[in-house]
Write a protein that holds these residues in place. Sequence first.
Motif: not given
Length: 178
Positions: A126-149
């Motif tokens: 859960a923490i790894a998922l939250l970290k990845a989500f926060l990193a993906a949404t950090d400062k307008g960065a593009a979200i890697d939807e495949t990685k998050l999925l």
Amino acid sequence: MNPKPNLEIWLERGLFASRWLMAPMYVGLVIALIGLIAIFFQELIHAIPLLLSGQADAEDAIMLSLSLIDLSLAGNLVLIVIFSGYENFVSKLDIGETADRPSWMGTVDFSGLKMKLVASIVAISAIALLKAFLAATDKGAAIDETKLLWLVIIHLTFVLSGVLLALMDWLASLTDKH
């Protein structure tokens, strides 16, 4: 009553003594725990200048906190495996009755150990998922939807596995003990 043959006695004693082959693995886990401690302090030391300089924002502090919590949970997981595994499969830890002895030591059976491991893995996931989500949404960065999925799928797999293991343990507790 016939006494056991010497070969059977020797074989059983040898099999019982073989449990000590696991002891080096627990020593290896202690070394892994030392590695986690080193990484914990590396993360902390790298982050302190950024935090003190005023260049960090709330998201940086949250990411640092999540990283440190993640490492702490992994360390707890290693300790649980070391203590419970050693006591369940090798030998009782003869450390006396000290106030520092965790209350669960000596009372966690294999089923309890399995549930603690799954709970820790789910929390780490859960923490790894939250970290990845926060990193993906950090400062307008593009979200890697495949990685998050995939992170979501893996996390849900751990959650489902934990639920199924708990269900199996519950069902086993309803049956007569042999």
